[in-house]
Scaffold this active site. Structure first.
Site, PDB file in Angstrom:
ATOM      1  N   GLY A  89       1.811   1.128  -5.571  1.00  0.00           N
ATOM      2  CA  GLY A  89       2.663   2.223  -5.096  1.00  0.00           C
ATOM      3  C   GLY A  89       3.566   1.779  -3.964  1.00  0.00           C
ATOM      4  N   LYS A 112      13.728   1.000   2.277  1.00  0.00           N
ATOM      5  CA  LYS A 112      12.650   0.005   2.194  1.00  0.00           C
ATOM      6  C   LYS A 112      12.350  -0.509   3.592  1.00  0.00           C
ATOM      7  CE  LYS A 112      11.556  -4.340  -0.182  1.00  0.00           C
ATOM      8  NZ  LYS A 112      12.033  -5.284  -1.212  1.00  0.00           N
ATOM      9  N   ASP A 124       1.717  -2.285   7.328  1.00  0.00           N
ATOM     10  CA  ASP A 124       2.313  -1.456   8.387  1.00  0.00           C
ATOM     11  C   ASP A 124       3.481  -0.618   7.882  1.00  0.00           C
ATOM     12  OD1 ASP A 124       4.211  -3.370   7.939  1.00  0.00           O
ATOM     13  OD2 ASP A 124       4.264  -4.150   9.990  1.00  0.00           O
ATOM     14  N   GLY A 125       3.825  -0.785   6.605  1.00  0.00           N
ATOM     15  CA  GLY A 125       4.909   0.018   6.038  1.00  0.00           C
ATOM     16  C   GLY A 125       6.299  -0.443   6.454  1.00  0.00           C
ATOM     17  N   ARG A 175      18.237   0.748  -0.477  1.00  0.00           N
ATOM     18  CA  ARG A 175      18.363   0.110  -1.778  1.00  0.00           C
ATOM     19  C   ARG A 175      18.777   1.147  -2.810  1.00  0.00           C
ATOM     20  NH1 ARG A 175      13.426  -3.407  -4.039  1.00  0.00           N
ATOM     21  NH2 ARG A 175      12.352  -1.439  -4.326  1.00  0.00           N
ATOM     22  N   ARG A 182       8.684   1.004 -12.793  1.00  0.00           N
ATOM     23  CA  ARG A 182       8.325  -0.362 -13.143  1.00  0.00           C
ATOM     24  C   ARG A 182       7.377  -0.347 -14.341  1.00  0.00           C
ATOM     25  NH1 ARG A 182       8.665  -2.278  -7.651  1.00  0.00           N
ATOM     26  NH2 ARG A 182       9.761  -0.635  -6.529  1.00  0.00           N
ATOM     27  N   ASP A 251       4.540  -5.042 -11.459  1.00  0.00           N
ATOM     28  CA  ASP A 251       5.021  -4.016 -10.522  1.00  0.00           C
ATOM     29  C   ASP A 251       6.399  -4.372  -9.980  1.00  0.00           C
ATOM     30  OD1 ASP A 251       3.108  -5.992  -9.356  1.00  0.00           O
ATOM     31  OD2 ASP A 251       3.968  -5.271  -7.490  1.00  0.00           O
ATOM     32  N   ASN A 252       6.859  -5.586 -10.241  1.00  0.00           N
ATOM     33  CA  ASN A 252       8.207  -5.972  -9.818  1.00  0.00           C
ATOM     34  C   ASN A 252       9.127  -6.113 -11.025  1.00  0.00           C
ATOM     35  OD1 ASN A 252       7.322  -6.078  -7.179  1.00  0.00           O
ATOM     36  ND2 ASN A 252       6.886  -8.266  -7.236  1.00  0.00           N
ATOM     37  N   ASP A 261      13.043  -5.993  -6.431  1.00  0.00           N
ATOM     38  CA  ASP A 261      12.056  -6.542  -5.492  1.00  0.00           C
ATOM     39  C   ASP A 261      12.297  -8.019  -5.203  1.00  0.00           C
ATOM     40  OD1 ASP A 261      11.018  -4.083  -5.232  1.00  0.00           O
ATOM     41  OD2 ASP A 261       8.971  -4.596  -5.805  1.00  0.00           O
TER      42      ASP A 261
HETATM   43  P1  AMP Z   1       5.960  -6.548  -2.876  1.00  0.00           P
HETATM   44  O1  AMP Z   1       5.390  -7.858  -2.464  1.00  0.00           O
HETATM   45  O2  AMP Z   1       7.077  -6.089  -1.996  1.00  0.00           O
HETATM   46  O3  AMP Z   1       6.308  -6.475  -4.319  1.00  0.00           O
HETATM   47  O4  AMP Z   1       4.791  -5.486  -2.617  1.00  0.00           O
HETATM   48  C1  AMP Z   1       3.574  -5.429  -3.313  1.00  0.00           C
HETATM   49  C2  AMP Z   1       2.838  -4.194  -2.882  1.00  0.00           C
HETATM   50  O5  AMP Z   1       2.483  -4.285  -1.494  1.00  0.00           O
HETATM   51  C3  AMP Z   1       3.610  -2.891  -3.011  1.00  0.00           C
HETATM   52  O6  AMP Z   1       2.701  -1.882  -3.326  1.00  0.00           O
HETATM   53  C4  AMP Z   1       4.177  -2.699  -1.631  1.00  0.00           C
HETATM   54  O7  AMP Z   1       4.481  -1.359  -1.360  1.00  0.00           O
HETATM   55  C5  AMP Z   1       3.031  -3.203  -0.771  1.00  0.00           C
HETATM   56  N1  AMP Z   1       3.524  -3.694   0.533  1.00  0.00           N
HETATM   57  C6  AMP Z   1       4.245  -4.797   0.760  1.00  0.00           C
HETATM   58  N2  AMP Z   1       4.490  -4.948   2.075  1.00  0.00           N
HETATM   59  C7  AMP Z   1       3.929  -3.904   2.703  1.00  0.00           C
HETATM   60  C8  AMP Z   1       3.832  -3.483   4.064  1.00  0.00           C
HETATM   61  N3  AMP Z   1       4.377  -4.185   5.052  1.00  0.00           N
HETATM   62  N4  AMP Z   1       3.186  -2.341   4.318  1.00  0.00           N
HETATM   63  C9  AMP Z   1       2.614  -1.621   3.329  1.00  0.00           C
HETATM   64  N5  AMP Z   1       2.647  -1.972   2.034  1.00  0.00           N
HETATM   65  C10 AMP Z   1       3.306  -3.093   1.712  1.00  0.00           C
HETATM   66 MG    MG Z   2       7.117  -5.073  -5.317  1.00  0.00          MG
END
Ligand code: AMP
Ligand code: MG
Length: 494
Positions: A89, A112, A124-125, A175, A182, A251-252, A261
């Site tokens: 998610g 993002k 940390d979001g 974005r 996905r 997921d990407n 992504d």
């Molecule tokens: P990504 O590597 O960007 O494709 O992310 C993979 C998963 O990790 C997704 O569910 C993202 O929302 C989550 N995610 C990546 N970075 C963070 C972050 N800094 N804080 C919270 N969730 C993250």
């Molecule tokens: Mg991703």
């Protein structure tokens, strides 16, 4: 129009509540606009002048939620490096809403790096500045190259540090995507045996992105077929320009065939089919030459999710899906041949031309040739443009295998009897002069992170959005990295 009147027209937020969580962006300390994409503003019918002001920084940081926005974090799952994760998610992003552009296309507007959500797990979001700048540069370059991709509408710094290996400046990217759904979104519901949700999602995707599938005898099979078609074409586009996504997890992988992504992605300098840059891809799963078979694997996961919709009889459903998946390699090869012919200046496309293209790649791998400059300079062999600076035969050190290849290529060109000048001009439209080379991206990120200087970033964006133009003078954007500039690893944004 004032900025608070962004014409949102949302649809995903009105799907059943298990598709997402309502989540406002978390305000940040001190948002500053880094860059606004004014040509994209135009497409979206947004007022660039007002968005370039203080209001823009407030909107694109999430400090102000504009009226009409219904911020949500989307639920999805995914296969990451082949391993199953049932719940991922949007952990650091929110979908503000959708806008229908002047071209009639509905697009998602997503922040993002906008703070924690119910999907954040231990994260940390937030996002660090470097990966936000990389995504901005690379996604806009991809768009200019004609590769389906999510876009960058704006970048802001937050005035807050994020803790990674150390403290790094934080940033948020706005974005824009035709969809944020996905393969992993389908997997999320399929794994929960929630076939109602899979059907609702499939209907939504068909309505919004694949209306032609509705006319098929079996609309869900039509959807599968169309997604496979788009993804085959997308991977060919990546191939055409030497792009390595780096994290082709399900997921990407967008179901509308856009590149999405951007993490540890890279354009190759020196060609090698097994090139890998991502620091987390230890086994080379997502190496350049593996991208097509990985996409087929991802599409098989998608097909699996659709099985209950394809036919009430599980065996028939599996057969129908398998037939579609088996066609993928042929779709890929056909599209690859057409793309290689364009790169080689061949107007007609014959089956045997693919071997000619692949033999050049073999020569390039053996000679450790620069992917972009080799293709760009091939045109000079048939028609010299005084502005071009490299002699391609010199690039190859006049190697006999390359010279033999040139003879074969020229023999093939002769059969088309086209004007060399026209042919060379068309080749320069298929083979870019400027791509966002890793060392240029790194230099732009370093200057921004270390000195708060965004000049290199802004200049690089200005260059990569005109990839096919021939430059006069300075070769900073064209020359491959010197040995000490070569970037060996790229890192995730997490
Ligand atoms: P990504 O590597 O960007 O494709 O992310 C993979 C998963 O990790 C997704 O569910 C993202 O929302 C989550 N995610 C990546 N970075 C963070 C972050 N800094 N804080 C919270 N969730 C993250
Ligand atoms: Mg991703």
């Amino acid at each position: 129009m004032t900025v608070t009147e962004i014409p949102f027209n949302n649809s995903y937020a009105h799907l059943p509540s298990r598709f997402f969580e309502h989540q406002n962006p978390d305000p940040v300390a001190c948002p500053e606009l880094i860059r606004l994409n004014s040509s994209l503003c135009e497409t979206l019918a947004l007022d660039a002048a007002s968005l370039a002001s203080r209001f823009g920084a407030d909107i694109f940081s999430g400090n102000i939620v504009p009226s009409g926005a219904e911020p949500i974090a989307l639920a999805y799952a995914g296969h990451q490096f082949g391993g199953w994760t049932p719940k991922l998610g949007d952990g650091r992003a929110v979908l503000l809403g959708e806008i229908v552009g002047i071209d009639g296309v509905r697009r998602d507007i997503q922040l993002k790096g906008s703070g924690r959500t119910p999907f954040s797990r231990r994260g940390d979001g937030r996002a660090a500045l470097g990966p936000i700048l990389r995504e901005y540069i690379v996604s806009e370059a991809m768009h200019a190259l004609g590769v389906p991709t999510t876009r960058a509408l704006a970048g802001v710094t937050t005035g807050q540090d994020v803790l990674r290996e150390g403290n790094l400046p934080g940033a948020i990217l706005t974005r824009v995507a035709q969809s944020h759904v996905r393969i992993g979104t389908f997997e999320y519901f399929a794994a929960r045996r929630d076939s109602d949700a899979v059907r609702i999602l499939a209907d939504y995707i068909i309505d919004r992105h694949y209306p032609d599938a509705k006319c098929a005898d079996r609309p869900y099979l039509g959807l599968l077929n169309a997604v496979i078609e788009r993804q085959a074409k997308l991977i060919v586009k990546w191939f055409q320009f030497g792009f390595i996504h780096g994290v082709m997890n399900t997921d990407n992988t967008s179901v509308v065939g856009e590149t999405i992504d951007y993490g540890p992605c890279a354009f190759m300098d020196t060609y090698h089919p097994q090139a890998v840059f991502s620091s987390i891809d230890h086994m080379g799963r997502y190496a350049f030459g593996n991208q097509s078979s990985i996409m087929q694997w991802n599409l098989a996961q998608f097909a699996q999710c659709l099985l209950p919709l394809l036919d009430p009889d599980p065996e028939t459903a599996a057969e129908l899906a398998q037939t579609e998946i088996d066609v993928y390699p042929r779709k890929f090869e056909t599209a690859l041949n057409a793309a290689m012919c364009a790169k080689l200046g061949l107007k007609s496309v014959r089956d045997e031309d693919l071997v000619l293209g692949l033999d050049l790649l073999e020569c390039m791998a053996a000679g450790k040739m620069d992917f972009t400059n080799t293709f760009r300079n091939l045109a000079n062999i048939i028609h010299t443009d005084s502005l071009e600076r490299f002699e391609v035969k010199d690039l190859f050190n006049n190697s006999s295998s390359f010279n033999q290849w040139v003879e074969r290529w020229q023999a093939r060109l002769t059969e088309e009897a086209r004007s060399p000048e026209k042919c060379a001009t068309e080749m320069r439209q298929a083979n870019p002069e400027v791509i966002p080379r890793n060392h240029l991206v790194e230099a732009a990120i370093r200057a921004a992170e270390d000195e708060g200087n965004f000049d290199l970033f802004n200049n690089l964006v200005d260059e990569v959005v005109r990839p096919f133009e021939t430059r006069e003078g300075g070769s900073y954007y064209i020359r491959p990295p010197s040995p000490d500039e070569v970037v060996h690893n790229t890192y995730c944004g997490t």
